[in-house]
Design a protein around this motif. Structure first.
Motif, PDB file in Angstrom:
ATOM      1  N   GLN A   1       0.840  -1.199   0.000  1.00 34.85           N
ATOM      2  CA  GLN A   1       0.000   0.000   0.000  1.00 34.85           C
ATOM      3  C   GLN A   1       0.879   1.255   0.000  1.00 34.85           C
ATOM      4  OE1 GLN A   1      -2.518  -0.278   3.447  1.00 34.85           O
ATOM      5  NE2 GLN A   1      -3.268  -2.326   2.922  1.00 34.85           N
ATOM      6  N   PRO A   2       0.374   2.364  -0.583  1.00 32.91           N
ATOM      7  CA  PRO A   2       1.133   3.624  -0.550  1.00 32.91           C
ATOM      8  C   PRO A   2       1.176   4.175   0.867  1.00 32.91           C
ATOM      9  CG  PRO A   2      -1.055   3.976  -1.515  1.00 32.91           C
ATOM     10  CD  PRO A   2      -0.885   2.491  -1.351  1.00 32.91           C
ATOM     11  N   PRO A   3       2.195   4.984   1.191  1.00 36.30           N
ATOM     12  CA  PRO A   3       3.273   5.458   0.314  1.00 36.30           C
ATOM     13  C   PRO A   3       4.353   4.399   0.142  1.00 36.30           C
ATOM     14  CG  PRO A   3       3.581   6.335   2.509  1.00 36.30           C
ATOM     15  CD  PRO A   3       2.281   5.580   2.548  1.00 36.30           C
ATOM     16  N   TYR A   4       4.887   4.313  -1.057  1.00 36.39           N
ATOM     17  CA  TYR A   4       5.864   3.269  -1.346  1.00 36.39           C
ATOM     18  C   TYR A   4       7.261   3.785  -1.008  1.00 36.39           C
ATOM     19  CZ  TYR A   4       1.801   1.527  -3.831  1.00 36.39           C
ATOM     20  OH  TYR A   4       0.530   1.107  -4.158  1.00 36.39           O
ATOM     21  N   GLU A   5       7.522   3.896   0.287  1.00 38.58           N
ATOM     22  CA  GLU A   5       8.795   4.425   0.749  1.00 38.58           C
ATOM     23  C   GLU A   5       9.719   3.286   1.168  1.00 38.58           C
ATOM     24  OE1 GLU A   5       7.160   8.585   2.759  1.00 38.58           O
ATOM     25  OE2 GLU A   5       7.416   6.787   3.998  1.00 38.58           O
TER      26      GLU A   5
ATOM     27  N   ARG B   1      10.177   3.987   8.270  1.00 39.75           N
ATOM     28  CA  ARG B   1      10.369   4.668   6.996  1.00 39.75           C
ATOM     29  C   ARG B   1      10.176   6.166   7.206  1.00 39.75           C
ATOM     30  NH1 ARG B   1       5.188   2.198   3.631  1.00 39.75           N
ATOM     31  NH2 ARG B   1       3.526   3.053   4.937  1.00 39.75           N
ATOM     32  N   GLU B   2      10.446   6.954   6.173  1.00 38.25           N
ATOM     33  CA  GLU B   2      10.529   8.402   6.321  1.00 38.25           C
ATOM     34  C   GLU B   2       9.246   9.024   6.876  1.00 38.25           C
ATOM     35  OE1 GLU B   2      11.603  12.373   3.631  1.00 38.25           O
ATOM     36  OE2 GLU B   2      11.777  10.360   2.784  1.00 38.25           O
ATOM     37  N   SER B   3       8.077   8.557   6.433  1.00 38.22           N
ATOM     38  CA  SER B   3       6.815   9.170   6.852  1.00 38.22           C
ATOM     39  C   SER B   3       6.363   8.714   8.234  1.00 38.22           C
ATOM     40  CB  SER B   3       5.720   8.848   5.829  1.00 38.22           C
ATOM     41  OG  SER B   3       5.496   7.449   5.763  1.00 38.22           O
TER      42      SER B   3
ATOM     43  N   GLN C   1      -0.390   2.812  11.686  1.00 33.52           N
ATOM     44  CA  GLN C   1       0.296   3.448  10.563  1.00 33.52           C
ATOM     45  C   GLN C   1       0.097   4.959  10.637  1.00 33.52           C
ATOM     46  OE1 GLN C   1      -0.045   1.102   6.668  1.00 33.52           O
ATOM     47  NE2 GLN C   1      -1.942   0.527   7.714  1.00 33.52           N
TER      48      GLN C   1
END
Length: 311
Positions: A186-190, A242-244, A261
């Motif tokens: 699922q997005p975001p694809y980080e 991850r970044e987000s 999330q």
């Protein structure tokens, strides 16, 4: 129906199986494999119950071998009908010299032209593929969770691994791997920059999940054991950084997991520990080598660092 055959021979057991099929209507047609279970008396019945349940999905012949000391003797029992699920169960209790060659005990009882699966519910051989039963089996199932030191057992499984080997500690991870893969689709694809896995010290699945994530994501993985007073069995949580923001899949209580999330409401997920029957049935669905497990138990385990805390 249960038929007892005290002080018997393998030949007499085979003849009795034919007689049961001819007179009672229990046929071998549709049996897709032979499952050989090597177990001590204390765990044999639990293994038979799991095999009977799994046989409703995989009709099979089940041969159970238990061994003991004493005067040379072979006692047998045949179970069919309601006492055997959708299978035929042959229980062999061998003592003394009669227990010295497990392969000879089962050779005359195998279904013709059908694959053989060997299962050690506990106390597996050092090298399953090189054991007498392992040499005649296409698949070999062990359970590292029954070992006294699960880390040593996982290391040994990696050193002796052969195509066709698998372990129920890996099978127990299926739902965890599915959930984590679904989140990453699922997005975001980080890019994932860090991973943390926590679980019980008696759970080899914790280490296997950490090794799999390290291989799949190509990032360093931190893993640790929980205090047994706070978490006694299985995997406790997985955190992906991850970044987000972090993705956290955590079981605050056995059976229920919470997915957290960034920017989304928390999701409660049904994630119980899998039963022995479920794990066995899954392993019997495929008789080809589990290549991914082979990579995880060898390459992945070898590259995985030690846990941050231990017992």
């Amino acid at each position: 129906m249960i038929i007892d055959l005290p002080d018997t021979t393998v030949s007499q057991v085979a003849k009795q199986l034919v007689k049961v099929r001819e007179e009672g209507g229990a046929v071998a047609l549709g049996r897709v494999l032979t499952l050989v279970i090597a177990a001590r008396n204390g765990v044999a019945e639990a293994a038979i119950d799991a095999a009977n349940d799994a046989s409703r999905e995989h009709p099979m012949r089940v041969i159970v071998i238990t061994t003991g000391e004493g005067e040379s003797r072979l006692d047998a029992q045949i179970r069919v009908g309601g006492d055997a699920g959708a299978s035929e169960v042959v229980v062999l209790r061998a003592f003394g010299d009669a227990a010295s060659n497990e392969e000879s005990l089962i050779t005359g009882l195998l279904l013709p032209d059908a694959p053989v699966v060997a299962w050690w519910p506990e106390a597996a051989p050092v090298a399953p593929a090189q054991s007498p039963l392992g040499k005649i089996a296409q698949r070999r199932i062990t359970d590292a969770a029954t070992a006294n030191d699960v880390r040593d057992r996982l290391a040994l499984l990696g050193e002796t691994h052969a195509p066709g080997d698998t372990d129920l500690s890996w099978t127990r991870l299926t739902h965890w791997r599915e959930q984590l893969a679904a989140v990453l689709d699922q997005p975001p694809y980080e890019q994932i920059t860090g991973v943390e896995v926590r679980g019980a010290a008696a759970s080899p699945s914790t280490a296997l999940l950490a090794a799999w994530l390290q291989m799949a994501l190509d990032v360093p993985v931190r893993w640790s054991y929980e205090d047994p007073e706070h978490w006694a069995e299985g995997i406790k949580s997985v955190r992906l950084t991850r970044e987000s923001g972090d993705i956290l899949l955590e079981r605050p209580t056995p059976g229920v997991a919470v997915l957290t999330q960034p920017g989304q409401p928390n999701h409660d997920l049904h994630l119980p520990r899998r039963t022995l029957r479920e794990c066995l049935a899954e392993e019997l669905r495929r008789l080809d080598p589990d290549v991914l497990y082979g990579r995880v138990i060898t390459e992945g385990w070898e590259k995985l660092g030690p846990p941050e805390t231990g017992e």
